[in-house]
Enzyme design. Structure first.
Site, short mmCIF file in Angstrom:
data_model
loop_
_atom_site.label_atom_id
_atom_site.label_comp_id
_atom_site.label_asym_id
_atom_site.label_seq_id
_atom_site.Cartn_x
_atom_site.Cartn_y
_atom_site.Cartn_z
N SER A 8 0.83 -1.20 0.00
CA SER A 8 0.00 0.00 0.00
C SER A 8 0.87 1.25 0.00
CB SER A 8 -0.91 0.01 1.23
OG SER A 8 -1.48 1.28 1.36
N HIS A 33 -1.18 -1.24 -4.27
CA HIS A 33 -2.46 -0.89 -3.65
C HIS A 33 -2.48 0.62 -3.43
CE1 HIS A 33 -6.12 -1.85 -1.39
NE2 HIS A 33 -5.74 -0.93 -0.51
N ASP A 35 -4.71 3.79 -2.08
CA ASP A 35 -5.84 4.15 -1.21
C ASP A 35 -6.29 5.59 -1.44
OD1 ASP A 35 -6.21 1.78 0.55
OD2 ASP A 35 -4.11 2.18 1.03
N MET A 37 -8.86 8.46 -0.24
CA MET A 37 -9.71 8.84 0.91
C MET A 37 -10.21 10.27 0.75
SD MET A 37 -7.30 7.42 3.94
CE MET A 37 -6.74 5.73 3.96
N HIS A 66 -8.31 1.41 -4.25
CA HIS A 66 -9.30 1.20 -3.19
C HIS A 66 -9.93 2.55 -2.86
CE1 HIS A 66 -9.81 0.04 1.38
NE2 HIS A 66 -10.97 0.20 0.77
N MET A 68 -12.10 4.88 -0.84
CA MET A 68 -12.80 5.11 0.43
C MET A 68 -13.44 6.48 0.34
SD MET A 68 -9.84 3.45 2.79
CE MET A 68 -8.69 3.55 1.42
N MET A 137 -12.05 -5.47 4.95
CA MET A 137 -11.25 -4.57 5.78
C MET A 137 -11.00 -5.24 7.13
SD MET A 137 -10.40 -1.80 4.14
CE MET A 137 -9.47 -1.29 5.57
N ASP A 175 -7.19 -6.32 3.91
CA ASP A 175 -6.51 -5.03 3.96
C ASP A 175 -6.55 -4.45 5.37
OD1 ASP A 175 -5.49 -2.51 3.45
OD2 ASP A 175 -7.15 -1.86 2.16
C1 DX5 Z 1 -6.55 1.64 5.39
C2 DX5 Z 1 -6.12 1.34 3.99
C3 DX5 Z 1 -5.03 0.35 3.92
C4 DX5 Z 1 -3.76 0.75 4.61
C5 DX5 Z 1 -3.16 -0.52 5.15
O1 DX5 Z 1 -7.70 2.41 5.38
O2 DX5 Z 1 -7.20 0.85 3.23
O3 DX5 Z 1 -4.76 -0.05 2.58
O4 DX5 Z 1 -2.83 1.40 3.78
O5 DX5 Z 1 -2.07 -0.18 5.91
P1 DX5 Z 1 -1.44 -1.17 6.98
O6 DX5 Z 1 -0.96 -2.37 6.23
O7 DX5 Z 1 -0.34 -0.34 7.56
O8 DX5 Z 1 -2.52 -1.50 7.99
ZN ZN Z 2 -6.71 -0.08 1.20
#
Ligand code: DX5
Ligand code: ZN
Length: 215
Positions: A8, A33, A35, A37, A66, A68, A137, A175
């Site tokens: 990620s 990956h 993310d 947000m 991903h 969010m 998750m 994840d």
């Molecule tokens: C959290 C993200 C993850 C995050 C995981 O909301 O969706 O992808 O980057 O990070 P770690 O592996 O540090 O928990």
């Molecule tokens: Zn993620």
């Protein structure tokens, strides 16, 4: 049983993003990956399409994006244009999920659906045959470096059952809080794709960490 590893980039050094992408290119990892947000669906804001476009220029492996964000259906084409190969939306964020999933596939991407820790696997009963991937998750989304929620193991087992019962073909991705301590149980439990942020970029030697987490 083999699995895919998706580091990620949320835990990468944003000031040296090209360097960290190059590191993943050279490693045994399989996907990136990414993310996204929005500060609304989750408390945090990360980055969006302009940054992903630049990630895509350097990345030599698929981008597993991903989302969010609320109402992700508004941005399907723009994430495709930015370079997403797999686009995952949250069950909790898209009211007309069936339409959203098919719009992602029609745009030429693989479609994933993500479940928060508190959303039951049974919610997927009528969509499981349409999706390419389910992302469970294992922390509450919003931040890297959180502690793995143990109930995820029950959800993996329930999801395996549902996939079997419906004769569905989707991958299972987990994840949040994935690290050397839980990776074996997750893979044995049937997880196909593991996301790891802190366990990769927080390690002294990320290449070595990727090697250990992907073997
Ligand atoms: C959290 C993200 C993850 C995050 C995981 O909301 O969706 O992808 O980057 O990070 P770690 O592996 O540090 O928990
Ligand atoms: Zn993620």
């Amino acid at each position: 049983m083999t699995h895919l590893l998706a580091p990620s980039l949320l835990s990468a050094d944003f000031g040296n993003l090209a360097r960290d992408i190059e590191l993943v290119n050279k490693s045994t990892a399989h996907w990136f990956h990414v993310d996204v947000m929005d500060g609304c669906f989750v408390p945090n804001i990360s980055y969006g399409q302009p940054v992903i476009r630049h990630i895509k220029k350097h990345a030599q492996k698929p981008l597993d994006v991903h989302l969010m964000i609320v109402q992700p259906e508004r941005y399907i084409q723009s994430f495709k244009d930015a370079g997403a190969d797999i686009l995952t939306v949250h069950y909790e964020a898209s009211i007309h999920l069936h339409r959203t999933i098919h719009a992602i596939q029609d745009a030429g991407m693989k479609a994933g659906v993500a479940l928060n820790p508190s959303t039951p696997v049974s919610s997927l009963e009528d969509i499981i045959s349409d999706v390419d991937m389910v992302l469970l998750m294992s922390v509450n989304p919003g931040f890297g470096g959180q502690k793995f929620i143990e109930n995820t193991y029950n959800k993996i087992a329930q999801l395996k059952d549902l996939i079997k019962r419906k004769d569905a073909k989707c991958l299972i991705e987990v994840d949040g809080g994935v690290c050397a301590d839980n990776i074996k149980s997750l893979v044995t439990g049937g997880v196909d794709v593991l996301v790891a942020g802190n366990a990769v970029f927080g390690a002294k030697d990320p290449i070595k960490a990727i090697e250990l987490l992907s073997e």
